[in-house]
Design an enzyme around this catalytic site. Structure first.
Site, PDB file in Angstrom:
ATOM      1  N   GLU A 188      54.764  17.023 -35.984  1.00 39.17           N
ATOM      2  CA  GLU A 188      55.187  15.927 -36.840  1.00 39.17           C
ATOM      3  C   GLU A 188      54.441  16.005 -38.161  1.00 39.17           C
ATOM      4  O   GLU A 188      53.274  16.415 -38.198  1.00 39.17           O
ATOM      5  CB  GLU A 188      54.911  14.579 -36.169  1.00 39.17           C
ATOM      6  N   GLU A 189      55.076  15.551 -39.228  1.00 39.81           N
ATOM      7  CA  GLU A 189      54.447  15.609 -40.540  1.00 39.81           C
ATOM      8  C   GLU A 189      53.232  14.709 -40.639  1.00 39.81           C
ATOM      9  O   GLU A 189      52.398  14.879 -41.523  1.00 39.81           O
ATOM     10  CB  GLU A 189      55.454  15.212 -41.622  1.00 39.81           C
ATOM     11  N   SER A 190      53.092  13.767 -39.711  1.00 41.27           N
ATOM     12  CA  SER A 190      51.960  12.846 -39.729  1.00 41.27           C
ATOM     13  C   SER A 190      50.738  13.466 -39.079  1.00 41.27           C
ATOM     14  O   SER A 190      49.950  12.782 -38.434  1.00 41.27           O
ATOM     15  CB  SER A 190      52.335  11.533 -39.046  1.00 41.27           C
ATOM     16  N   LYS A 201      48.747   1.999 -24.487  1.00 39.78           N
ATOM     17  CA  LYS A 201      49.951   2.804 -24.308  1.00 39.78           C
ATOM     18  C   LYS A 201      50.008   3.284 -22.867  1.00 39.78           C
ATOM     19  O   LYS A 201      48.982   3.675 -22.298  1.00 39.78           O
ATOM     20  CB  LYS A 201      49.931   4.004 -25.263  1.00 39.78           C
ATOM     21  N   ASP A 229      44.521  13.066 -31.479  1.00 38.45           N
ATOM     22  CA  ASP A 229      45.803  13.762 -31.396  1.00 38.45           C
ATOM     23  C   ASP A 229      46.309  14.274 -32.740  1.00 38.45           C
ATOM     24  O   ASP A 229      47.322  14.965 -32.781  1.00 38.45           O
ATOM     25  CB  ASP A 229      46.863  12.887 -30.712  1.00 38.45           C
ATOM     26  N   ARG A 230      45.634  13.950 -33.828  1.00 35.39           N
ATOM     27  CA  ARG A 230      46.065  14.418 -35.146  1.00 35.39           C
ATOM     28  C   ARG A 230      45.044  15.396 -35.724  1.00 35.39           C
ATOM     29  O   ARG A 230      43.912  15.468 -35.259  1.00 35.39           O
ATOM     30  CB  ARG A 230      46.258  13.244 -36.099  1.00 35.39           C
ATOM     31  N   HIS A 254      45.044   6.380 -35.288  1.00 37.05           N
ATOM     32  CA  HIS A 254      44.376   6.600 -36.563  1.00 37.05           C
ATOM     33  C   HIS A 254      44.080   5.298 -37.290  1.00 37.05           C
ATOM     34  O   HIS A 254      43.583   5.326 -38.414  1.00 37.05           O
ATOM     35  CB  HIS A 254      45.257   7.481 -37.449  1.00 37.05           C
ATOM     36  N   ASP A 303      41.559  12.576 -35.684  1.00 42.28           N
ATOM     37  CA  ASP A 303      41.666  11.128 -35.912  1.00 42.28           C
ATOM     38  C   ASP A 303      41.014  10.325 -34.793  1.00 42.28           C
ATOM     39  O   ASP A 303      40.277  10.859 -33.961  1.00 42.28           O
ATOM     40  CB  ASP A 303      43.129  10.738 -36.073  1.00 42.28           C
ATOM     41  N   ARG A 341      57.511   4.476 -45.482  1.00 42.75           N
ATOM     42  CA  ARG A 341      57.178   5.874 -45.692  1.00 42.75           C
ATOM     43  C   ARG A 341      58.338   6.550 -46.412  1.00 42.75           C
ATOM     44  O   ARG A 341      59.495   6.444 -45.985  1.00 42.75           O
ATOM     45  CB  ARG A 341      56.892   6.585 -44.369  1.00 42.75           C
TER      46      ARG A 341
END
Length: 539
Positions: free
Chosen positions: A359-361, A125, A277-278, A113, A273, A492
């Site tokens: 996840e919260e993200s 990655k 993945d988001r 992102h 994103d 955070r």
């Protein structure tokens, strides 16, 4: 011909929770990308005759590094490289291809992102054979290798035409350029009831943020599901994401939010994103936090064909609200609280202990791949809307009436001086044992700790995953330094207040969290350490 190039180590190539992320200018240094890729290949066993998947989110430098990786894979002994057309593969699509092809692993070229462009971010990655991010023992070995590397190897060959489907050879290794969307779209059709979604008459706005999900969303939403042309906005992947920040939150997807809160709002709004993945989920006049989205998807997943037999378990990262735990309890299935990082979910998914994770993200996913998956979440929401005939707002209200509501927000302080951020966390950790039983901002502290996780699948322990302060009644604040940035530190602060069913479940989030915000400031002296009067981003 294989060419060997002498090199010297770089001391800043330790992978974070999502691989190695740095500014483009860092990756453009001679030998920098090559050193890291060679370190991956030196550590990974079983390369001879194996398949490697390569793809990325289309950001600046994507094509250049893919060509380097192909030549180096040929020198490393791989038999086949599978690469997405144009160098494109969303992160969940890459995971799917690794699994479908029985590949040894894959290189995912993305900074997720984070912004893209010559002055922005890039990343590499390594994903292992289950399709998920490399576990810590692998990333630690890669880092160790980067510190001792003295040479890298590559085929002396011309660039591969990444825009033409088909096969070519590089030093005897087959390079297969595939349609990046087809296999993923077919998987989505197996999981969800496309016919029901088509028949529901829903209207949708999807913002691809000029990033990788544009081609996937166009194929699935507009072609296969028949939503109107233009449903997908900003659908062409651009190297700089159009100059925008491809993070699907209420700051960077503000135009979508404004549309969904207007009189002309469609039934459903969503965004994804940089690498796909988001997700961001917004109904007409109803924003759904990622933590709530995870809980609501888990509670209703049985409505989709791929999950009709129920869930084996639900997993969430520690900073994510406990809303999903309440669903798991009602369903009579296990719930798991893990550190941040999808690799921890991968172990649970591989062991058959969980089906849906989040996840919260803004990351949610299931056992269909080993990465979070933005479009998967969008399609499951659409399947639920089609099956129930209800709006997003109705589903949210009924959920809270059943389970209560976890009011939740995340405050991000970006680009904080690293030394100042470390001092803040060190001082917090230093007083954890003295906090239980004390009061702050009118709240009584029940527990305080530095979260540690023992993986139930292999017994491995991960420590220092974030400071938790739990208040009486189920509310809490969590402090954590993020590992996804490329400059300075991101602090955070996660704020959560639980209101049981029958309580105040339709209040303003800011009002409900005001005392917890005050408690966080008193506990951590955020202003003093960061020099910031307010967070840079609130989600």
């Amino acid at each position: 011909m294989i060419v060997t190039t002498a090199t010297t180590p770089f001391d800043d190539q330790k992978p974070g929770t999502s691989g190695l992320r740095k500014k483009v200018r860092v990756f453009e240094q001679p030998n920098y990308a090559e050193n890291f890729i060679q370190s991956v290949f030196d550590v990974v066993e079983g390369k001879q005759g194996a398949t490697l998947v390569i793809g990325g989110d289309g950001r600046y430098l994507n094509r250049v590094v893919i060509q380097k990786a192909i030549r180096m894979a040929a020198a490393a002994g791989f038999a086949r490289v599978v690469v997405g057309q144009g160098g494109i593969l969303s992160t969940p699509a890459a995971s799917n291809v690794i699994r479908q092809r029985g590949a040894l692993g894959g290189l995912v070229l993305s900074a997720s992102h984070n912004p893209g462009g010559p002055d922005e971010d890039f990343g590499i990655k390594y994903n292992v054979s289950n399709g998920g991010p490399a576990p810590e023992k692998v990333t630690e070995a890669i880092h160790a290798r980067t510190l001792s590397l003295s040479e890298w190897h590559a085929a002396d060959s011309a660039d591969v035409d990444l825009d033409t489907l088909g096969e070519v050879t590089v030093e005897g290794m087959i390079v297969e350029v595939i349609d990046p969307v087809a296999d993923y779209a077919a998987l989505m059709e197996r999981l969800f009831d496309f016919a029901a979604i088509r028949a529901a008459g829903l209207t949708v706005a999807f913002d691809a943020m000029s990033a990788v999900t544009g081609p996937y969303a166009t194929e699935i939403l507009e072609r296969r599901l028949g939503f109107a042309p233009g449903t997908v906005r900003n659908g062409t992947p651009l190297e700089d994401f159009g100059g925008h920040h491809p993070d699907p939150n209420l700051v960077h997807a503000h135009e979508l939010y404004e549309l969904m809160m207007s009189a002309d709002a469609p039934d459903f709004g969503a965004a994804s994103d940089g690498d796909g993945d988001r997700n961001l989920i917004i109904g007409r006049n109803r924003f759904v936090t990622p933590s709530d989205s995870l809980a609501m998807l888990a509670a209703n997943a049985h409505l989709a064909p791929g999950y009709k037999d129920g869930l084996k378990g639900i997993a969430r990262s520690m900073p994510t609200s406990a809303a999903a735990d309440r669903v798991a309890e009602k369903l009579g299935i296990p719930s798991y609280e893990t550190p941040t990082g999808w690799k921890f979910f991968g172990n649970l998914l591989d062991a058959g202990m969980a089906t849906i994770c989040g996840e919260e993200s803004a990351g949610t996913g299931s056992d269909h791949v080993r990465e979070k998956d933005g479009l998967w979440a969008v399609l499951l929401w659409l399947n639920i809307l089609a099956a129930t005939g209800k709006s997003v707002d109705q589903i949210a209200r009924e959920h809270w009436a059943t389970y209560g509501r976890n009011y939740y927000a995340r405050h991000d302080y970006e680009g904080v001086d690293s030394a100042a951020a470390d001092t803040l966390m060190r001082e917090l950790r230093g007083k954890l044992t003295t906090l239980p039983g004390t009061s702050v901002a009118g709240l009584t502290i029940a527990e305080a700790d530095d979260f540690a996780y023992e993986d139930p699948t292999d017994g491995s322990v991960s420590r220092n995953q974030g400071v938790r302060v739990l208040f009486e009644g189920g509310s809490r604040v969590v402090f954590r330094l993020s590992g996804t940035g490329t400059s300075g530190a991101t602090l955070r602060v996660y704020l959560e207040r639980y209101e049981p069913a029958g309580g105040s479940v339709d209040a303003e989030t800011g009002d409900m969290l005001a005392d917890i915000v005050a408690a966080a400031e008193q506990l951590a002296a955020i202003r003093q350490h960061t020099g910031r009067e307010r967070p840079d981003v609130v989600t």
